[in-house]
Scaffold this active site. Structure first.
Site, short mmCIF file in Angstrom:
data_model
loop_
_atom_site.label_atom_id
_atom_site.label_comp_id
_atom_site.label_asym_id
_atom_site.label_seq_id
_atom_site.Cartn_x
_atom_site.Cartn_y
_atom_site.Cartn_z
N VAL A 1 0.83 -1.21 0.00
CA VAL A 1 0.00 0.00 0.00
C VAL A 1 0.87 1.25 0.00
CG1 VAL A 1 -1.69 1.35 1.32
CG2 VAL A 1 -1.97 -1.13 1.08
N LYS B 1 -4.15 -14.70 -6.59
CA LYS B 1 -4.88 -14.24 -7.76
C LYS B 1 -3.87 -13.92 -8.85
CE LYS B 1 -6.28 -9.93 -7.97
NZ LYS B 1 -6.96 -8.65 -7.71
N GLU C 1 -7.56 2.55 1.89
CA GLU C 1 -7.24 2.25 0.49
C GLU C 1 -8.19 1.18 -0.05
OE1 GLU C 1 -5.95 -0.81 -0.50
OE2 GLU C 1 -5.62 -1.70 1.46
N PHE C 2 -8.46 1.29 -1.33
CA PHE C 2 -9.30 0.31 -2.02
C PHE C 2 -8.57 -0.20 -3.26
CE2 PHE C 2 -12.22 3.11 0.27
CZ PHE C 2 -12.97 2.19 0.98
N GLY D 1 -14.99 -20.67 -7.25
CA GLY D 1 -13.63 -21.17 -7.31
C GLY D 1 -13.26 -21.91 -6.04
N CYS E 1 -5.95 -9.00 2.19
CA CYS E 1 -7.07 -8.16 2.67
C CYS E 1 -8.28 -8.95 3.15
CB CYS E 1 -7.48 -7.19 1.57
SG CYS E 1 -6.24 -5.95 1.19
#
Length: 436
Positions: free
Chosen positions: A11, A322, A149-150, A254, A261
């Site tokens: 971040v 991911k 934060e996103f 999945g 997060c």
């Protein structure tokens, strides 16, 4: 504007680099001397698409610098971002020791009014705690702002430069004006800067991530039911995703969510609720479902091999939690590997970015391939764990020649069912018909 960013993790580094990109003078500070020297030489310590270009450009234009000296970093800064780790403690609650420790150190160095921004994901009430500890060490005015934060790993640069929204929690008018000025270049297309109180801002981040995690677990439950009743989860996903009230995103089934997060934030919100004498029943179920889902591929594997996979060799495509990241924190791959090793099987893995991180964690407990096809040689089955683009259109003739058996267990539903029928593979995915 002169900015300081305390902490150069994922971040902090993205935040500092993107703030420099719009012309701010940014100094990032970290206690890790080796890491700071590496960044000074132009080396990016994390993998994030697009970051290296911005990173080096802003260093070369003297807008982005690095130091281990906190006093030097904050001396002329109007705004100080705290982008520090908040790992889960033994009870699941977020550990605020890094954030509060930095706040204490900053307070001792203050010479004038500054805005202290918590960028880390923190529990409700953290701004109050930061304020309280700083007041113990300074009589000067300051403001503590919550600015969660996103950022999505893999597309973090776009998320920062073109945010859906910017959430800012402050009741201080001077801080509100400064933060509005800082973020104005990023919302020129009209996306909102949402101002609110600090506690609401802190809860907004936890609520957002927990809601998305809930959507994922819900679809995984639907996928598991699809397998029982003979439905196709992809068809269900398209059917419900066309409803504007539901939306299309985060509806892919999945083998569970992972990363830095979702697992941490869901757990922390549930713990925060518990501390306030409220049982967050939905989130407790979300966590339980996710733990089960991470191992569903292994259960399918064991069923196919009639309960005995000892001595079997499995190729694994994907290790990161991911695609487009090297992050393996809470990655489903680690849970799958653990179960396979406990059952006496061996694993040969390939991932475009995450192999070094897994090597650092697991060493030689598994093997690592130079490319996706070298992982396949004489494997009893292929397991697809991360949906990297490079895995989406493989050479199926080559797969057939390299694998011992034409068997694929797909935890990310990458392949068309008719394609698998045409190729003659045994194909077992999530929430869809098994091709035999």
């Amino acid at each position: 504007m002169k900015i300081a960013v305390v902490g150069t993790g994922y971040v902090g580094l993205v935040t500092g680099t993107c703030l420099a990109e719009t012309g701010n003078q940014v100094t990032c500070v970290d206690i890790n001397e080796k890491k700071v020297e590496m960044m000074k030489s132009g080396q990016v310590p994390i993998y994030e698409p697009g970051l290296e270009l911005l990173f080096n450009r802003n260093i070369s234009h003297n807008r982005l610098s690095f130091t281990t000296n906190l006093q030097e970093a904050i001396k002329d800064a109007k705004i100080i971002f705290l982008a520090l780790p908040t790992p889960p403690g033994g009870d699941g609650a977020a550990d605020l020791s890094y954030v509060l420790g930095a706040a204490k150190d900053i307070a001792k160095l203050l010479k004038e009014y500054k805005v202290i921004v918590t960028k880390s994901t923190v529990p409700v009430g953290t701004a109050d705690k930061v304020t309280a500890i700083m007041k113990q060490h300074t009589d000067l005015e300051f403001a503590v702002v919550s600015n969660p934060e996103f950022l999505r790993e893999g597309v973090a640069i776009d998320d920062f430069m073109k945010p859906d929204r910017v959430v800012i929690g402050t009741m201080d008018e001077r801080a509100r004006k400064l933060m509005g000025e800082l973020y104005s270049p990023y919302v020129r297309q009209g996306n909102p800067i949402v101002f609110m109180d600090e506690r609401s801002s802190e809860l907004t981040k936890y609520a957002a991530n927990s809601f998305l995690a809930t959507k994922i677990s819900f679809m995984n439950e639907i996928a598991n039911l699809c397998e029982k009743v003979g439905a196709d989860v992809d068809m269900v996903r398209r059917g419900i995703g066309a409803d504007d009230r539901i939306g299309r995103r985060f509806l892919f089934s999945g083998i569970g969510y992972g990363g830095s997060c979702f697992p941490k934030d869901v757990q922390a919100l549930a713990k925060s609720a518990e501390e306030n004498e409220y049982e967050f029943r939905i989130l407790n179920s979300v966590m339980k479902v996710n733990e089960i889902q991470k191992k569903v591929l292994v259960e399918k594997l064991k069923k196919y091999f009639k309960g005995d996979i000892k001595g079997k060799k499995f190729a694994m495509w994907g290790l990161a939690f991911k695609p487009e990241t090297d992050d393996i924190r809470e990655a489903p791959s680690l849970y799958v590997i653990d179960e396979l090793l406990k059952a006496g099987a061996s694993v040969v893995a390939f991932d475009p970015e995450a192999m070094n991180n897994v090597k650092a964690l697991l060493g030689d407990q598994i093997s690592y391939a130079e490319n996706q096809y070298k992982a396949l040689k004489d494997a009893d089955a292929l397991l697809i764990v991360t949906e990297w683009s490079v895995f989406r259109t493989p050479d199926f003739d080559l797969l057939e020649n390299l694998l011992k058996n034409k068997v694929i267990f797909d935890g990310r539903n990458l392949y068309d069912l008719q394609k698998m029928i045409d190729c003659g593979f045994y194909y077992n995915s999530i929430g869809r018909k098994v091709i035999e």
